[in-house]
Enzyme design. Sequence first.
Site, PDB file in Angstrom:
ATOM      1  N   LYS A 168       9.176  -1.764  60.596  1.00 18.57           N
ATOM      2  CA  LYS A 168       8.447  -2.817  59.880  1.00 18.57           C
ATOM      3  C   LYS A 168       7.434  -3.479  60.810  1.00 18.57           C
ATOM      4  CE  LYS A 168      12.202  -3.675  56.639  1.00 18.57           C
ATOM      5  NZ  LYS A 168      13.398  -4.429  56.299  1.00 18.57           N
ATOM      6  N   GLN A 183      17.003  -9.152  57.556  1.00 21.87           N
ATOM      7  CA  GLN A 183      17.445  -7.760  57.456  1.00 21.87           C
ATOM      8  C   GLN A 183      18.909  -7.704  57.023  1.00 21.87           C
ATOM      9  OE1 GLN A 183      15.470  -4.982  57.895  1.00 21.87           O
ATOM     10  NE2 GLN A 183      17.245  -3.794  57.249  1.00 21.87           N
ATOM     11  N   ASP A 220      10.709 -10.364  50.574  1.00 20.16           N
ATOM     12  CA  ASP A 220      11.565  -9.298  50.054  1.00 20.16           C
ATOM     13  C   ASP A 220      11.805  -9.412  48.553  1.00 20.16           C
ATOM     14  OD1 ASP A 220      12.317  -7.289  51.760  1.00 20.16           O
ATOM     15  OD2 ASP A 220      13.884  -8.464  52.740  1.00 20.16           O
TER      16      ASP A 220
END
Length: 283
Positions: free
Chosen positions: A53, A97, A120
Amino acid sequence: MSKIIDGKALSLKQRDIIAGQVSEFINKYGRSPGLAVILVGDDPASRVYVKNKRIACEKAGIKSFDYHMDTDISQTEVVSLIDTLNAEDDVDGILVQLPLPDHLNTQEILLRIDPSKDADGFHPYNLGRLLMGSPTIVSATPYGIMLMLKEYNVSIDGKDAIIVGRSNIVGKPMAILLMMAHATVTICHTHTKDLGAKVKSADIVIAATGRPHIIKGEWIKDGAVVIDVGITRTETGSLVGDVEFDEAIKHASLITPVPGGVGPMTITMLLENTLKVANGRKQ
Ligand code: NDP
């Protein structure tokens, strides 16, 4: 024509477009969009995802702020970091994460993220907007799958779609997006009876279980479109999907490989989401 949906090529094309839009953002506002990534612990797969990422962000011109916390960090410390990042002007997007270590309360942590910075799309506000049919930030994996289907001219309207997996980050948002595109959607999970028969009746199959080769190739209806989200690392280190690819490709009209299918698109859509939240905060 190849039956393989090339997620890598499509994501590179999309990342070029995003990089151009990031340049426009920088010219307009005099700074880069910023994404803060919180990683807790040393899970090797999570470390790889976070590294990928960061690299993708840098290539697109997005500033990446990485926070790598020890496994035994407390709930209060994670929440306090999120509060700080929520208030930080240069941070447009925040992502945590997953999975988090068991002692941390994932729901509470995701809820703490300012919904306008939720890159997200996992915050209940953004999931709720999706459910209501007016999405803002959509979870990157299903969002990327919808783009894939569009780019490969897959007609969704009126089709029978099956999703195997009902997680909040893949299965459920995928179902809503396909429903919004007028598919008739069936969601399957561990309590589903006769999975094979259900898969056999579907025009579009989305497999998102993380159980290697659970979807048998012979189940795929002739001409069906197969999207394999699952990623499992075998003992030999290779990556396998949920679908028996070699047999499934004989029946499918289009199919994603693992690796090189959904995975690259997920990171690409995260970049797009970061730009979207950055632009949203400027309005
Ligand atoms: P979860 O573990 O949260 O969910 C898995 C889902 O699969 C559950 O709903 C579960 O059912 C269902 N399932 C498991 N076994 C079976 C079975 N035997 N029959 C039917 N359904 C089953 O996983 P995620 O949604 O987070 O991820 C799924 C997979 O996708 C993983 O391999 C993950 O690594 C991968 N992934 C890949 C991404 C990418 O970019 N390519 C991004 C995100 C995830 P139940 O609810 O009943 O337990």
